[in-house]
Design an enzyme around this catalytic site. Structure first.
Site, PDB file in Angstrom:
ATOM      1  N   HIS A 165      99.039 -71.348 -16.571  1.00 13.67           N
ATOM      2  CA  HIS A 165      97.950 -72.172 -16.039  1.00 13.67           C
ATOM      3  C   HIS A 165      97.967 -72.006 -14.518  1.00 13.67           C
ATOM      4  CE1 HIS A 165      97.783 -75.323 -19.530  1.00 13.67           C
ATOM      5  NE2 HIS A 165      96.680 -74.596 -19.555  1.00 13.67           N
ATOM      6  N   CYS A 259     100.969 -81.289 -14.152  1.00 14.64           N
ATOM      7  CA  CYS A 259     100.480 -81.230 -15.540  1.00 14.64           C
ATOM      8  C   CYS A 259     100.306 -82.636 -16.120  1.00 14.64           C
ATOM      9  CB  CYS A 259     101.461 -80.478 -16.435  1.00 14.64           C
ATOM     10  SG  CYS A 259     101.784 -78.797 -15.963  1.00 14.64           S
TER      11      CYS A 259
HETATM   12  N1  ARG Z   1     102.893 -77.225 -23.602  1.00 12.25           N
HETATM   13  C1  ARG Z   1     101.689 -77.340 -22.841  1.00 12.25           C
HETATM   14  C2  ARG Z   1     100.822 -76.111 -23.068  1.00 12.25           C
HETATM   15  O1  ARG Z   1     101.361 -75.038 -23.163  1.00 12.25           O
HETATM   16  C3  ARG Z   1     101.997 -77.514 -21.381  1.00 12.25           C
HETATM   17  C4  ARG Z   1     100.782 -77.785 -20.549  1.00 12.25           C
HETATM   18  C5  ARG Z   1     101.090 -77.924 -19.100  1.00 12.25           C
HETATM   19  N2  ARG Z   1      99.962 -78.322 -18.381  1.00 12.25           N
HETATM   20  C6  ARG Z   1      99.531 -77.796 -17.222  1.00 12.25           C
HETATM   21  N3  ARG Z   1      98.548 -78.362 -16.612  1.00 12.25           N
HETATM   22  N4  ARG Z   1     100.056 -76.695 -16.747  1.00 12.25           N
HETATM   23  O2  ARG Z   1      99.607 -76.177 -23.169  1.00 12.25           O
END
Ligand code: ARG
Length: 271
Positions: A165, A259
């Site tokens: 991300h 996150c």
């Molecule tokens: N386990 C989640 C996923 O892979 C983690 C999300 C983390 N969020 C972020 N904004 N980077 O989607």
């Protein structure tokens, strides 16, 4: 440096677990301490309250272990909220829950036409919307973001699966400054970042590997993983006040402070 009061949305990790693997950080065979995750999350929430920010909460739902990562619940700018569409079916049911929350809170709603994982991949930096793609959010959704919000959208091509991300590879510090890990981006995106942010803070792999870039700034205070000591020192050199938090248990799912935090932006005047 002036801090601006922020309004955040968070989701308590009551049902947090690592039951599936949709990024390289997740290992479903390793045990997770949900109570510890809750305590670490509560401390993050308290840090925001102590800084004078407002924290709204969305009720966690059983069976949605990643719902704690509120940044993926939407993109909210100038009173408009764009709902999300997750790449992975395991997270699909989070989207309508967040959508209903935005609607109830009075935001003008827009629905995504393509995969779009909200503020995980969409970061407002001054007058530009930086939008990640490569792993989650589809490139096609960037055009829709520009239409909905009316900010020029700059596509950022992510190339390292650990930084899947945008908010794991880049952090917006204030209207003019960002911090990022250059090697998490394609050569073209690195050139764009140098052009837009010649004074950016460059993070090292050691900082990024503890999700140090998954930070939340109010323009003066930067809340970041306490393990990211090198990045914190660089930020203090630039005049920011750093506040380290330990979210090690949530990192097992690939998440950090940012996150867990969705910025709710009202109309321009009261941003
Ligand atoms: N386990 C989640 C996923 O892979 C983690 C999300 C983390 N969020 C972020 N904004 N980077 O989607």
């Amino acid at each position: 440096m002036d801090a601006t009061r922020q309004r955040f949305l968070m989701c308590r990790p009551t049902y947090f677990a690592v039951d599936y693997a949709i990024n390289p950080w997740m290992d479903p065979s390793a045990p997770v301490d949900t109570d510890l995750a809750v305590r670490q999350w509560e401390r993050l929430r308290q840090v925001y309250l102590d800084l004078g920010h407002t924290v709204e909460e969305i009720a966690p739902l059983p069976g949605l272990p990643d719902m704690v990562f509120a940044a993926n619940g939407g993109t909210v700018i100038d009173g408009r909220a764009m709902a999300v569409q997750f790449r992975d079916p395991q997270r699909a049911d989070e989207a309508p829950a967040y959508r209903a929350w935005f609607e109830g809170a009075g935001f003008e709603m827009y629905d995504p036409k393509h995969v779009n994982e909200g503020e995980g991949d969409v970061l407002l930096a001054g007058d530009h919307l930086l939008a990640g793609t490569g792993f989650r959010t589809a490139h096609a959704s960037h055009a829709q973001l520009q239409e909905v919000f009316g900010y020029p959208v700059i596509t950022m091509q992510l190339v390292d699966p650990r930084f899947y991300h945008l908010d794991t590879a880049l952090s917006v510090l204030d209207e003019r400054t960002v911090a990022y890990l250059p090697e998490a981006f394609s050569p073209g995106s690195q050139a764009v970042l140098r052009r837009l942010f010649p004074d950016a803070v460059h993070a090292t792999m050691a900082d990024a590997e503890v999700l140090g870039l998954n930070a939340v700034s109010d323009g003066r205070h930067v809340v970041l993983p306490e393990q990211a000591t090198g990045l914190a020192a660089k930020l203090r050199d630039r005049g920011y006040e750093t506040i380290g938090v330990d979210l090690s248990e949530l990192r097992r799912a690939g998440g950090g402070p940012k996150c867990c935090t969705l910025r709710l932006r009202q109309g321009k005047a009261s941003q």
